[in-house]
Design an enzyme around this catalytic site. Structure first.
Site, short mmCIF file in Angstrom:
data_model
loop_
_atom_site.label_atom_id
_atom_site.label_comp_id
_atom_site.label_asym_id
_atom_site.label_seq_id
_atom_site.Cartn_x
_atom_site.Cartn_y
_atom_site.Cartn_z
N GLN A 1 0.85 -1.20 0.00
CA GLN A 1 0.00 0.00 0.00
C GLN A 1 0.88 1.24 0.00
O GLN A 1 1.71 1.43 0.88
CB GLN A 1 -0.92 -0.01 1.23
CG GLN A 1 -1.80 1.21 1.37
CD GLN A 1 -1.26 2.17 2.42
OE1 GLN A 1 -0.42 1.80 3.24
NE2 GLN A 1 -1.71 3.40 2.37
N TYR B 1 1.59 5.15 0.25
CA TYR B 1 1.32 6.56 0.53
C TYR B 1 2.26 7.32 -0.39
O TYR B 1 3.48 7.22 -0.26
CB TYR B 1 1.56 6.89 1.99
CG TYR B 1 0.42 6.51 2.89
CD1 TYR B 1 -0.87 6.99 2.65
CD2 TYR B 1 0.61 5.67 3.97
CE1 TYR B 1 -1.92 6.64 3.47
CE2 TYR B 1 -0.45 5.32 4.81
CZ TYR B 1 -1.71 5.82 4.55
OH TYR B 1 -2.76 5.47 5.35
N THR C 1 -3.42 4.59 -2.05
CA THR C 1 -4.41 5.18 -1.17
C THR C 1 -4.66 6.62 -1.58
O THR C 1 -3.72 7.42 -1.63
CB THR C 1 -3.94 5.11 0.29
OG1 THR C 1 -3.90 3.74 0.70
CG2 THR C 1 -4.89 5.85 1.21
N LYS D 1 -7.48 2.70 -3.63
CA LYS D 1 -8.15 2.55 -2.34
C LYS D 1 -8.64 3.90 -1.82
O LYS D 1 -7.90 4.89 -1.83
CB LYS D 1 -7.19 1.93 -1.32
CG LYS D 1 -7.75 1.79 0.08
CD LYS D 1 -6.72 1.17 1.02
CE LYS D 1 -7.30 0.96 2.42
NZ LYS D 1 -7.44 2.23 3.14
N HIS E 1 -11.67 4.69 5.19
CA HIS E 1 -10.52 4.62 6.11
C HIS E 1 -10.98 4.27 7.51
O HIS E 1 -10.40 4.72 8.51
CB HIS E 1 -9.75 5.94 6.11
CG HIS E 1 -8.26 5.76 6.11
ND1 HIS E 1 -7.52 5.60 4.96
CD2 HIS E 1 -7.37 5.69 7.12
CE1 HIS E 1 -6.24 5.46 5.27
NE2 HIS E 1 -6.13 5.50 6.58
N ARG F 1 -11.39 6.95 10.07
CA ARG F 1 -10.21 7.60 10.66
C ARG F 1 -9.79 8.88 9.94
O ARG F 1 -8.86 9.56 10.39
CB ARG F 1 -9.03 6.61 10.67
CG ARG F 1 -9.25 5.46 11.62
CD ARG F 1 -8.24 4.35 11.43
NE ARG F 1 -6.89 4.69 11.87
CZ ARG F 1 -6.47 4.61 13.13
NH1 ARG F 1 -7.30 4.26 14.09
NH2 ARG F 1 -5.22 4.90 13.43
#
Length: 389
Positions: free
Chosen positions: A134, A136, A162, A263, A287, A290
């Site tokens: 994943q 970032y 993401t 995502k 998320h 969050r």
């Protein structure tokens, strides 16, 4: 209690969650369990799942259920996997290692976050056939290329971009607990740690060279000497990353030759352009509450997104058991990922936790499929759905 087996002591996720809370320092618990704002989006996830009724069936006789599903050209034995969680290793010592090893043994997808406490290289010896990395998104193209190469060389087959974290969220509960990023053992936090000796001893042994606390090892080579003035809920990764745009997605598609998942999608209007950009799957997520407290629950928008695309749909946020997985599949999801649940299991039971959770979810799926009179997951699409409001 001593003579009871795990099924008797921890028959549901709520039992694991309650036991995890008793075993974690408060600041770690708040990091794991909290959402942003007033936590309305987190509550909405659960409330919207509970609204979905499924009509039970009768007189179907004994059934052998098939829980397998197809994703990215592979047959997976179960319709769920382990979602990436940032700083997973803060929750339990060697969390990423425990989860990756279990995923390999159970043939489940395992997602590693860019901001996890272990790197792709750390996980390479433990990775199964379904490693997902994943991302970032790093702003610097050189760092970006290097990070993709590291993930690929370590054995990760699927890249997850993401897109729902353009800025750091606030997570007020986390702030009140005293946790900062990177974690620093202040006197206040040390007092909490002293009350949880099992967690403390495990962390001390796992992170002897890091002051007893985990950090984001993937980023080490990029941030040496970097200084930050970040909020307590942000982290060093924010010095490197950017808020991605459509050109960024195009660049990733050109530089990653495996499946590419986007995502954090909640709007069906974005789907045609994601298809055109070469996304191989859409991950519907808020998320887990969050990031943005006014976001809809993924289950609320699932049917509209399903109608907009033939691409595989992955869903997370609020899933707590086999019935929730079936609800998602009835509304059009192809696969479900869970994040917090695996960490509740780890914190509650240590190395035994992930296997127990998989067993729990498997049994719950089979029991609910029996009530619904279906023998395979494809049949979930044809279930009669009810609004339980």
């Amino acid at each position: 209690m001593r003579g009871m087996n795990l099924d008797q002591r921890f028959p549901g996720l709520d039992d694991l969650r309650a036991h995890a809370r008793r075993r974690l320092p408060r600041f770690v618990w708040e990091y794991l369990d909290s959402a942003t704002g007033r936590e309305a989006s987190q509550a909405r996830n659960r409330r919207c799942l509970d609204r979905i009724g499924l009509m039970p069936a009768i007189l179907n006789g004994p059934q052998d259920v098939d829980l397998s599903t197809e994703l990215f050209g592979s047959t997976l034995p179960l319709p769920f996997g382990i979602a990436p969680v940032g700083m997973s290793g803060l929750v339990w010592p060697d969390a990423e290692g425990h989860l990756a090893r279990h995923a390999k043994s159970a043939n489940l997808p395992y997602g590693l976050s860019t901001v996890a406490s272990q790197s792709p290289e750390d996980l390479a010896p433990h990775l199964g056939a379904h490693g997902w990395f994943q991302l970032y998104p790093p702003k610097d193209e050189t760092i970006r290329k290097d990070m993709l190469a590291r993930a690929r060389d370590a054995g990760f087959k699927v890249l997850v971009l993401t897109v729902d974290v353009p800025v750091a969220s606030r997570r007020e509960r986390q702030v009140r607990s005293g946790l900062t990023q990177p974690p620093r053992l202040t006197p206040r936090l040390l007092a909490q740690v002293a009350q949880r000796p099992t967690w403390a001893l495990g962390m001390a042994m796992q992170h002897k060279g890091d002051g007893g606390m985990p950090h984001m090892r993937t980023l080490d080579k990029y941030i040496e000497g970097a200084a930050s003035a970040l909020s307590s809920t942000a982290h060093i990764g924010y010095l490197l990353r950017t808020a991605p745009d459509w050109d960024y997605l195009d660049w990733l598609r050109d530089h990653w030759d495996g499946p590419l998942v986007v995502k954090g999608v909640l709007n069906a209007q974005d789907v045609p352009r994601l298809e055109a950009a070469g996304a191989d799957a859409i991950w519907i997520s808020n998320h887990a509450g969050r990031q943005f407290d006014a976001a809809p629950a993924p289950i609320e928008v699932l049917e509209e997104i399903r109608a907009a695309t033939p691409l595989p749909l992955i869903l997370d946020s609020g899933i707590e058991g086999g019935l929730d997985i079936l609800r998602a599949m009835a509304l059009g999801a192809d696969f479900v990922m869970m994040g917090r649940a695996w960490h509740y299991a780890l914190a509650a039971l240590g190395a035994r936790g992930p296997a127990h959770l998989t067993d729990m979810l498997t049994k719950d799926l089979a029991a609910n499929m029996g009530q619904l009179g279906i023998s395979d997951l494809k049949s979930a699409r044809d279930l009669k759905r009810l609004n339980l409001d």
